[in-house]
Write a protein that holds these residues in place. Sequence first.
Motif, PDB file in Angstrom:
ATOM      1  N   UNK A 174       0.843  -1.191   0.000  1.00 27.58           N
ATOM      2  CA  UNK A 174       0.000   0.000   0.000  1.00 27.58           C
ATOM      3  C   UNK A 174       0.878   1.241   0.000  1.00 27.58           C
ATOM      4  N   UNK A 175       0.508   2.216  -0.828  1.00 23.78           N
ATOM      5  CA  UNK A 175       1.159   3.519  -0.834  1.00 23.78           C
ATOM      6  C   UNK A 175       0.192   4.527  -0.224  1.00 23.78           C
ATOM      7  N   UNK A 176       0.589   5.115   0.905  1.00 23.61           N
ATOM      8  CA  UNK A 176      -0.266   6.078   1.612  1.00 23.61           C
ATOM      9  C   UNK A 176       0.361   7.465   1.536  1.00 23.61           C
ATOM     10  N   UNK A 177      -0.368   8.390   0.909  1.00 22.45           N
ATOM     11  CA  UNK A 177       0.046   9.787   0.824  1.00 22.45           C
ATOM     12  C   UNK A 177      -0.611  10.549   1.965  1.00 22.45           C
ATOM     13  N   UNK A 178       0.202  11.160   2.835  1.00 20.48           N
ATOM     14  CA  UNK A 178      -0.293  11.835   4.029  1.00 20.48           C
ATOM     15  C   UNK A 178      -0.118  13.344   3.930  1.00 20.48           C
ATOM     16  N   UNK A 179      -1.112  14.062   4.418  1.00 20.91           N
ATOM     17  CA  UNK A 179      -1.051  15.513   4.488  1.00 20.91           C
ATOM     18  C   UNK A 179      -1.370  15.937   5.911  1.00 20.91           C
ATOM     19  N   UNK A 180      -0.418  16.600   6.560  1.00 22.28           N
ATOM     20  CA  UNK A 180      -0.609  17.062   7.933  1.00 22.28           C
ATOM     21  C   UNK A 180      -0.851  18.562   7.904  1.00 22.28           C
ATOM     22  N   UNK A 188       0.668  28.351  14.805  1.00 23.21           N
ATOM     23  CA  UNK A 188      -0.030  27.642  13.728  1.00 23.21           C
ATOM     24  C   UNK A 188       0.744  26.386  13.359  1.00 23.21           C
ATOM     25  N   UNK A 189       0.040  25.430  12.761  1.00 20.45           N
ATOM     26  CA  UNK A 189       0.679  24.181  12.352  1.00 20.45           C
ATOM     27  C   UNK A 189       1.283  24.337  10.959  1.00 20.45           C
ATOM     28  N   UNK A 190       2.565  24.018  10.848  1.00 17.13           N
ATOM     29  CA  UNK A 190       3.221  24.029   9.551  1.00 17.13           C
ATOM     30  C   UNK A 190       2.864  22.761   8.795  1.00 17.13           C
ATOM     31  N   UNK A 191       2.511  22.895   7.547  1.00 16.05           N
ATOM     32  CA  UNK A 191       2.128  21.726   6.753  1.00 16.05           C
ATOM     33  C   UNK A 191       3.313  20.784   6.591  1.00 16.05           C
ATOM     34  N   UNK A 192       2.989  19.500   6.656  1.00 21.45           N
ATOM     35  CA  UNK A 192       3.991  18.460   6.457  1.00 21.45           C
ATOM     36  C   UNK A 192       3.393  17.383   5.564  1.00 21.45           C
ATOM     37  N   UNK A 193       4.202  16.866   4.625  1.00 14.26           N
ATOM     38  CA  UNK A 193       3.752  15.802   3.727  1.00 14.26           C
ATOM     39  C   UNK A 193       4.647  14.584   3.902  1.00 14.26           C
ATOM     40  N   UNK A 194       4.065  13.419   3.730  1.00 12.75           N
ATOM     41  CA  UNK A 194       4.860  12.199   3.686  1.00 12.75           C
ATOM     42  C   UNK A 194       4.144  11.184   2.803  1.00 12.75           C
ATOM     43  N   UNK A 195       4.914  10.261   2.258  1.00 10.31           N
ATOM     44  CA  UNK A 195       4.361   9.182   1.430  1.00 10.31           C
ATOM     45  C   UNK A 195       5.017   7.882   1.885  1.00 10.31           C
ATOM     46  N   UNK A 196       4.215   6.982   2.428  1.00 12.14           N
ATOM     47  CA  UNK A 196       4.728   5.728   2.977  1.00 12.14           C
ATOM     48  C   UNK A 196       4.366   4.568   2.065  1.00 12.14           C
ATOM     49  N   UNK A 197       5.359   3.766   1.710  1.00  8.89           N
ATOM     50  CA  UNK A 197       5.129   2.524   0.968  1.00  8.89           C
ATOM     51  C   UNK A 197       5.257   1.380   1.951  1.00  8.89           C
ATOM     52  N   UNK A 198       4.135   0.689   2.190  1.00 13.19           N
ATOM     53  CA  UNK A 198       4.095  -0.415   3.140  1.00 13.19           C
ATOM     54  C   UNK A 198       4.220  -1.744   2.387  1.00 13.19           C
ATOM     55  N   UNK A 199       5.299  -2.466   2.677  1.00  6.69           N
ATOM     56  CA  UNK A 199       5.544  -3.780   2.076  1.00  6.69           C
ATOM     57  C   UNK A 199       5.186  -4.809   3.137  1.00  6.69           C
ATOM     58  N   UNK A 200       3.946  -5.376   3.021  1.00  6.44           N
ATOM     59  CA  UNK A 200       3.360  -6.108   4.144  1.00  6.44           C
ATOM     60  C   UNK A 200       3.401  -7.624   4.026  1.00  6.44           C
ATOM     61  N   UNK A 201       3.842  -8.159   2.899  1.00  6.13           N
ATOM     62  CA  UNK A 201       3.934  -9.605   2.768  1.00  6.13           C
ATOM     63  C   UNK A 201       2.677 -10.230   2.183  1.00  6.13           C
TER      64      UNK A 201
END
Length: 357
Positions: A189-195, A281-294
């Motif tokens: 799964x590839x999860x694109x996160x926006x904080x 204020x909250x500074x925006x943060x981005x991350x993209x996690x690739x989960x290799x789960x088996x």
Amino acid sequence: MSLPNPDTAETFQVPAVDISSYTSERTIAARAETARQLDVACSTVGFIQVLGHGIPADVLVGLSDAVDAFFAMPLHLKKSYIVEGNRGYTPPKSESLSLSLGLESATRMNDFFEAFNVGTEAQSFAGLDLSEDDYGLNVWPDIANFRTNVEKYYVHASRVARTLTTVFADALNLPHDYFEYLTDHSVDVLRMNNYALPEGTVTLDGDLTGMGEHTDFGLVTVLWADQVPGLQVLGREGNWHDVQPIDGALLVNLGDLTARLTNDRWMSTLHRVKPPIIDGTIQRRRSVAFFHDGNIDATIATLPSHLDAADGLAYEPIVVRDHIKAKLAGSQQGKANTAAVREASRVLAASNGYGQA
């Protein structure tokens, strides 16, 4: 490569490991040194700054553009991509990752991140009679170049994850292709996160957090992230430490299944995301996690080489499907995961201070 003592808070750092010996033609000795460094990193911290991953700069730019384009959409349009299962859009405050550890005291559904998930589908594996109930069908937003840019990155992230499991095999003195039987139809799964707080929100409410403390479910996670504060890792001494990717690096961490394989010699490291507050204020943060789960139907059991003669098994064997189901029921449905006793105890024993070192 000199590494800090993980039990000394003042010297905590995430080790950097260059894996280019596995992404290009190098000598056996060079690969052995890479495997040694990775073994040290996995057995002390469980998070790694991975260099030499070989992902082209233009692919990372395309990924960043795709993330920005989707999350810039109005909330009502993003919500049109909400689907059942671990795919599509996740609105803010609709998950609580700490409940995947069974922490009943955790603030329920108060993680303010939003996300968009795509992943491998069952139909990708012709002839294996797999169910989309275990994998999920992707939905793609109607944004120019979004799917193309995301899929280009997905291919590279998958390659990096599989390169890492090859290094894992060498580091653990296993056959070079050991992990192939666990991952030839892996749930990825590839999860694109926006904080960023939802539109119109100007203050934090209660215990609002970016993403609650949790461990990742599978074998290994490959993370692209902004160099913005927020991500914290729980050190073995019990303090939370700020972590940001160094220039050119991907952050990599181990998941629960690798901890099970190694009887916790390689630990599935607890992590969380706290609000990076600047000038109120909250500074925006981005991350993209690739989960290799088996593989969804694989049984994960402790490696014979990692059984302790005195204490026996740290974990009972578990089917990947059952493990993922229990974790997702916690984070997405508010059902505390009662099987995560070991992980939860580490959270409860930890110092709660933000950015302690």
